[in-house]
Design a protein around this motif. Structure first.
Motif, PDB file in Angstrom:
ATOM      1  N   GLN A   9      -8.068   4.573  -5.557  1.00  0.00           N
ATOM      2  CA  GLN A   9      -9.434   4.095  -5.338  1.00  0.00           C
ATOM      3  C   GLN A   9      -9.814   3.164  -6.485  1.00  0.00           C
ATOM      4  O   GLN A   9      -9.687   3.501  -7.652  1.00  0.00           O
ATOM      5  N   THR A  22      -8.897  -3.452  -1.052  1.00  0.00           N
ATOM      6  CA  THR A  22      -8.619  -2.857   0.258  1.00  0.00           C
ATOM      7  C   THR A  22      -8.095  -3.894   1.243  1.00  0.00           C
ATOM      8  O   THR A  22      -7.702  -3.547   2.357  1.00  0.00           O
ATOM      9  N   LEU A  45       0.843  -1.190   0.000  1.00  0.00           N
ATOM     10  CA  LEU A  45       0.000   0.000   0.000  1.00  0.00           C
ATOM     11  C   LEU A  45       0.883   1.246   0.000  1.00  0.00           C
ATOM     12  O   LEU A  45       1.743   1.400   0.874  1.00  0.00           O
ATOM     13  N   PRO A  52      -1.868  -5.020   1.834  1.00  0.00           N
ATOM     14  CA  PRO A  52      -2.045  -3.660   2.353  1.00  0.00           C
ATOM     15  C   PRO A  52      -1.283  -3.362   3.638  1.00  0.00           C
ATOM     16  O   PRO A  52      -1.206  -2.206   4.054  1.00  0.00           O
TER      17      PRO A  52
END
Length: 313
Positions: free
Chosen positions: A142, A146, A115, A212
Motif C-alpha cells: 500500500q 495502482t 504487481l 500492474p
C-alpha cells in the motif's frame, strides 16, 4: 523482442516451489526466448535440475555467492534483449511476461516491474499485518502506484531489464542484499533498489516503470507470517538502506522511503485506529505494527550508518 527468463535457486528444500515457478513460465501466453535456472553453489541441485529440465539452460552461479551474483550470472548467460527475473517461490500469471514486454515499447524504459501478491501459507493474511509493509514479504505494498506509472525502483522478484543495461552497468552489487547472508544471517535486501537508482543516475532520462498487469503470486511461509520475522525484516531493511545511501547518496537512496513514511504510514495507522473504533479490534494491531515497523527500520538504518561511518574512520 526476445526475453530470457531467469530464476535463481539455491536449495532442494524449495524443489516443489521451483517446479511451480518453472511451470508458470511454461504457461505464459507469450513464450520466453529461453528459461535460465541459476543454481547458487549447490552441485546436487544443479544436477537434479539439469535432469529435470533438459530444455532449460541450467547453470551454476559464476559470481559471488548469493542472489545478486545469481542475477548477474543469469544476465551474462542470457541471449535475449530483455532479462526477466522471477523468484523461485513465486508463480507468474499467464499474461505476466507479455505485460512486462509491453512496457519496453517506449525506448526510454530500461526496467519494468510488476504487481506481486502474497500467497499466505497459512491461507490468509495475519490480521495484524499492515498492507503498507507487504514489502517485508517481497510483495507490492500500500502506497505504491495502482496504475502503470514511472517509479524509482522495481522489486527484484518480479522485474525485467534491458540486458545491455544490466551488463554495461556492472550488474547488481554483491555487497548489498541476500548476497551477504553468509556473513550476517539476516533477511537483507535492496540490491534491486541500489541497481535501479544507479542506472537512473548514470542514464538521465531513463525510466523504471511499474506495470500492474504483470502479476505474480509470491509464497509467504508460515515463519514469515510471524511478528518476529516482520520485526527482523524491518531492522534488516534499515541496515540495507544504509548501504544503499552510501552507494548512491541519501537523497536518491531514501527519497521514496521518506515519502512513504510521511504519507502512507501515518494514513495507515490512522485507518487502523478508525477500523478499531468501528469494531475491528485487529485494526489496533495493524496500527501498532506500522509504528513498530517504522521504528525498527529507522533503528536499523541508524545502526548501519554508524557501522559504515566507524568503518571508514
Amino acid at each position: 523482442m526476445k526475453t530470457s527468463v531467469v530464476i535463481c535457486v539455491y536449495t532442494e528444500e524449495r524443489w516443489e516451489d521451483i517446479r511451480e515457478a518453472v511451470d508458470s513460465v511454461r504457461r505464459q501466453s507469450r513464450r520466453p526466448h529461453e528459461l535460465i535456472l541459476v543454481v547458487d553453489y549447490n552441485p546436487d541441485l544443479h544436477l537434479m535440475l539439469k535432469r529435470e529440465y533438459p530444455d532449460a539452460i541450467v547453470v551454476e552461479n559464476t559470481h559471488e555467492k548469493g542472489l545478486s551474483g545469481g542475477k548477474n550470472t543469469g544476465a551474462a548467460t542470457a541471449s535475449g534483449d530483455i532479462v526477466a527475473y522471477l523468484d523461485d517461490d513465486a508463480v507468474a500469471e499467464p499474461g505476466w511476461l507479455e505485460a512486462l514486454e509491453e512496457g519496453f515499447q517506449d525506448p526510454a524504459v530500461v526496467g519494468v516491474g510488476g504487481l506481486t501478491r502474497p500467497l499466505w501459507a497459512t491461507g490468509r493474511r495475519p490480521r495484524w499485518f499492515p498492507q503498507e509493509f507487504d514489502w517485508t514479504v517481497g510483495c507490492t505494498y500500500q502506497g505504491m502506484p495502482t496504475a502503470r506509472a514511472p517509479i524509482r525502483n522495481v522489486m527484484g522478484g518480479n522485474a525485467a531489464f534491458r540486458k545491455e543495461v544490466v551488463t554495461e552497468s556492472g550488474g547488481f552489487h554483491t555487497g548489498i542484499g541476500r548476497s551477504v547472508q553468509g556473513r550476517k544471517p539476516r533477511p537483507l535486501g535492496c540490491e534491486e533498489t541500489e541497481f535501479c537508482i544507479r542506472i537512473s543516475q548514470r542514464m538521465p532520462g531513463s525510466v523504471m516503470m511499474f506495470e500492474p498487469e504483470a502479476v505474480i503470486g509470491h509464497k509467504v511461509s508460515a515463519a514469515r507470517s510471524r511478528f518476529s520475522y516482520f520485526r527482523s525484516r524491518c531492522y534488516a531493511e534499515g541496515l540495507s538502506k544504509a548501504l544503499v545511501a552510501q552507494s548512491v547518496g541519501a537523497g536518491d537512496g531514501l527519497a521514496s522511503e521518506r515519502a512513504h513514511a510521511l504519507k502512507a504510514l501515518p494514513l495507515g495507522a490512522l485507518r487502523g485506529v478508525g477500523e478499531a473504533l468501528r469494531g475491528d479490534v485487529s485494526g489496533l494491531g495493524r496500527a501498532a505494527a506500522i509504528v513498530v515497523g517504522l521504528a525498527w527500520t529507522t533503528w536499523g538504518y541508524v545502526v548501519g550508518s554508524l557501522r559504515l561511518k566507524l568503518g571508514q574512520s
